[in-house]
Motif scaffolding. Structure first.
Motif, PDB file in Angstrom:
ATOM      1  N   HIS A   1       0.837  -1.200   0.000  1.00 20.52           N
ATOM      2  CA  HIS A   1       0.000   0.000   0.000  1.00 20.52           C
ATOM      3  C   HIS A   1       0.874   1.255   0.000  1.00 20.52           C
ATOM      4  O   HIS A   1       0.654   2.184  -0.772  1.00 20.52           O
ATOM      5  CB  HIS A   1      -0.921  -0.029   1.236  1.00 20.52           C
ATOM      6  N   GLU A   2       1.885   1.257   0.870  1.00 22.01           N
ATOM      7  CA  GLU A   2       2.782   2.424   0.950  1.00 22.01           C
ATOM      8  C   GLU A   2       3.539   2.625  -0.357  1.00 22.01           C
ATOM      9  O   GLU A   2       3.703   3.759  -0.822  1.00 22.01           O
ATOM     10  CB  GLU A   2       3.776   2.255   2.111  1.00 22.01           C
ATOM     11  N   PHE A   3       4.000   1.524  -0.963  1.00 22.31           N
ATOM     12  CA  PHE A   3       4.759   1.641  -2.217  1.00 22.31           C
ATOM     13  C   PHE A   3       3.879   2.231  -3.314  1.00 22.31           C
ATOM     14  O   PHE A   3       4.268   3.191  -3.995  1.00 22.31           O
ATOM     15  CB  PHE A   3       5.319   0.285  -2.653  1.00 22.31           C
ATOM     16  N   TYR A   4       2.675   1.692  -3.484  1.00 24.08           N
ATOM     17  CA  TYR A   4       1.840   2.205  -4.577  1.00 24.08           C
ATOM     18  C   TYR A   4       1.264   3.586  -4.259  1.00 24.08           C
ATOM     19  O   TYR A   4       0.943   4.340  -5.183  1.00 24.08           O
ATOM     20  CB  TYR A   4       0.790   1.165  -4.990  1.00 24.08           C
ATOM     21  N   ASP A   5       1.190   3.954  -2.990  1.00 23.22           N
ATOM     22  CA  ASP A   5       0.889   5.351  -2.648  1.00 23.22           C
ATOM     23  C   ASP A   5       2.013   6.267  -3.137  1.00 23.22           C
ATOM     24  O   ASP A   5       1.756   7.354  -3.666  1.00 23.22           O
ATOM     25  CB  ASP A   5       0.752   5.523  -1.125  1.00 23.22           C
ATOM     26  N   ASP A   6       3.260   5.834  -2.935  1.00 20.87           N
ATOM     27  CA  ASP A   6       4.399   6.626  -3.421  1.00 20.87           C
ATOM     28  C   ASP A   6       4.365   6.731  -4.947  1.00 20.87           C
ATOM     29  O   ASP A   6       4.633   7.798  -5.511  1.00 20.87           O
ATOM     30  CB  ASP A   6       5.730   6.003  -2.974  1.00 20.87           C
ATOM     31  N   VAL A   7       4.019   5.634  -5.622  1.00 20.02           N
ATOM     32  CA  VAL A   7       3.921   5.657  -7.084  1.00 20.02           C
ATOM     33  C   VAL A   7       2.853   6.667  -7.524  1.00 20.02           C
ATOM     34  O   VAL A   7       3.087   7.494  -8.405  1.00 20.02           O
ATOM     35  CB  VAL A   7       3.594   4.252  -7.643  1.00 20.02           C
ATOM     36  N   ALA A   8       1.694   6.625  -6.873  1.00 24.02           N
ATOM     37  CA  ALA A   8       0.609   7.538  -7.243  1.00 24.02           C
ATOM     38  C   ALA A   8       0.993   8.989  -6.967  1.00 24.02           C
ATOM     39  O   ALA A   8       0.698   9.892  -7.757  1.00 24.02           O
ATOM     40  CB  ALA A   8      -0.664   7.164  -6.473  1.00 24.02           C
ATOM     41  N   HIS A   9       1.668   9.195  -5.845  1.00 20.54           N
ATOM     42  CA  HIS A   9       2.095  10.552  -5.490  1.00 20.54           C
ATOM     43  C   HIS A   9       3.091  11.080  -6.522  1.00 20.54           C
ATOM     44  O   HIS A   9       2.988  12.234  -6.982  1.00 20.54           O
ATOM     45  CB  HIS A   9       2.715  10.521  -4.085  1.00 20.54           C
ATOM     46  N   ALA A  10       4.054  10.261  -6.913  1.00 15.05           N
ATOM     47  CA  ALA A  10       5.041  10.670  -7.919  1.00 15.05           C
ATOM     48  C   ALA A  10       4.361  10.938  -9.260  1.00 15.05           C
ATOM     49  O   ALA A  10       4.675  11.915  -9.946  1.00 15.05           O
ATOM     50  CB  ALA A  10       6.119   9.596  -8.074  1.00 15.05           C
ATOM     51  N   ALA A  11       3.410  10.083  -9.636  1.00 16.66           N
ATOM     52  CA  ALA A  11       2.714  10.256 -10.912  1.00 16.66           C
ATOM     53  C   ALA A  11       1.918  11.562 -10.922  1.00 16.66           C
ATOM     54  O   ALA A  11       1.892  12.279 -11.926  1.00 16.66           O
ATOM     55  CB  ALA A  11       1.796   9.067 -11.168  1.00 16.66           C
ATOM     56  N   GLU A  12       1.291  11.887  -9.793  1.00 15.97           N
ATOM     57  CA  GLU A  12       0.550  13.151  -9.719  1.00 15.97           C
ATOM     58  C   GLU A  12       1.506  14.336  -9.856  1.00 15.97           C
ATOM     59  O   GLU A  12       1.187  15.336 -10.520  1.00 15.97           O
ATOM     60  CB  GLU A  12      -0.223  13.231  -8.396  1.00 15.97           C
TER      61      GLU A  12
ATOM     62  N   ASN B   1      13.113  20.255 -10.798  1.00 19.26           N
ATOM     63  CA  ASN B   1      12.509  21.248  -9.910  1.00 19.26           C
ATOM     64  C   ASN B   1      10.992  21.291 -10.058  1.00 19.26           C
ATOM     65  O   ASN B   1      10.265  21.405  -9.063  1.00 19.26           O
ATOM     66  CB  ASN B   1      13.115  22.643 -10.162  1.00 19.26           C
ATOM     67  N   LYS B   2      10.511  21.166 -11.292  1.00 17.43           N
ATOM     68  CA  LYS B   2       9.051  21.186 -11.513  1.00 17.43           C
ATOM     69  C   LYS B   2       8.384  19.972 -10.848  1.00 17.43           C
ATOM     70  O   LYS B   2       7.294  20.085 -10.291  1.00 17.43           O
ATOM     71  CB  LYS B   2       8.743  21.174 -13.015  1.00 17.43           C
ATOM     72  N   ILE B   3       9.039  18.822 -10.913  1.00 14.33           N
ATOM     73  CA  ILE B   3       8.472  17.628 -10.270  1.00 14.33           C
ATOM     74  C   ILE B   3       8.559  17.762  -8.752  1.00 14.33           C
ATOM     75  O   ILE B   3       7.584  17.497  -8.035  1.00 14.33           O
ATOM     76  CB  ILE B   3       9.202  16.353 -10.770  1.00 14.33           C
ATOM     77  N   LYS B   4       9.719  18.215  -8.262  1.00  8.67           N
ATOM     78  CA  LYS B   4       9.916  18.363  -6.812  1.00  8.67           C
ATOM     79  C   LYS B   4       8.904  19.303  -6.181  1.00  8.67           C
ATOM     80  O   LYS B   4       8.451  19.074  -5.054  1.00  8.67           O
ATOM     81  CB  LYS B   4      11.327  18.917  -6.524  1.00  8.67           C
ATOM     82  N   GLU B   5       8.542  20.354  -6.895  1.00 10.88           N
ATOM     83  CA  GLU B   5       7.558  21.320  -6.362  1.00 10.88           C
ATOM     84  C   GLU B   5       6.246  20.642  -6.014  1.00 10.88           C
ATOM     85  O   GLU B   5       5.493  21.135  -5.184  1.00 10.88           O
ATOM     86  CB  GLU B   5       7.254  22.409  -7.412  1.00 10.88           C
ATOM     87  N   ASN B   6       5.978  19.517  -6.652  1.00  6.87           N
ATOM     88  CA  ASN B   6       4.693  18.838  -6.468  1.00  6.87           C
ATOM     89  C   ASN B   6       4.784  17.536  -5.663  1.00  6.87           C
ATOM     90  O   ASN B   6       3.791  16.848  -5.493  1.00  6.87           O
ATOM     91  CB  ASN B   6       4.064  18.571  -7.831  1.00  6.87           C
ATOM     92  N   LEU B   7       5.988  17.197  -5.214  1.00  4.67           N
ATOM     93  CA  LEU B   7       6.142  15.971  -4.413  1.00  4.67           C
ATOM     94  C   LEU B   7       5.810  16.240  -2.943  1.00  4.67           C
ATOM     95  O   LEU B   7       5.950  17.317  -2.455  1.00  4.67           O
ATOM     96  CB  LEU B   7       7.566  15.423  -4.521  1.00  4.67           C
TER      97      LEU B   7
END
Ligand SMILES: [Zn+2]
Length: 143
Positions: free
Chosen positions: A65-76, A137-143
């Motif tokens: 669950h935690e891993f795929y939460d991280d995947v979803a967060h990164a994708a967003e 930087n653009k990705i990091k702003e949203n992580l």
């Protein structure tokens, strides 16, 4: 039982091959996000579990669950950074079995639209250092 660290694994051992292909962006809860140096798909990242398993079913329910939460967060974060229209998710592991998910921004008209993305293409699209920095930087702003 899979060893949590495998010395021959590029993700576990953080090898030169890893650095040649990816730039580390940030660690999340149980995974680390890497920008692919091949930016054929602008914003493509890999989300890599912080310890070695070969298959998702080798994780506990909570870990998965935690891993795929991280995947979803990164994708967003990638979606917000590059606004591609669609994200594809690739989990292969044929040559590097360490659990990781390729997060691949896609748009209609891409040469591999409606198909699996091409990893390690013959002509990878490399960016300049400042272009890599800009997309990170653009990705990091949203992580
Ligand atoms: Zn590994």
């Amino acid at each position: 039982m899979v060893e949590r660290f495998q010395k021959d694994c590029m993700y576990c051992a953080h090898t030169e091959k890893l650095d040649a292909n990816y730039i580390e962006i940030e660690s999340l809860h149980v995974a680390t996000v890497y920008l692919a140096r091949d930016q054929t798909h602008l914003g493509r990242v890999a989300v890599v579990l912080n310890w070695h398993v070969d298959e998702p079913f080798q994780l506990t329910d909570v870990e998965r669950h935690e891993f795929y939460d991280d995947v979803a967060h990164a994708a967003e974060a990638v979606e917000k950074a590059v606004n591609p229209g669609k994200i594809n998710y690739g989990t292969y592991g044929d040559t590097v079995s360490h659990l990781h998910v390729h997060v691949v921004p896609k748009k209609p008209g891409d040469s591999d639209w409606n198909d699996a993305f091409v990893n390690n293409p013959e002509n990878p699209k490399k960016l300049t250092d400042s272009e890599y920095e800009d997309i990170i930087n653009k990705i990091k702003e949203n992580l």
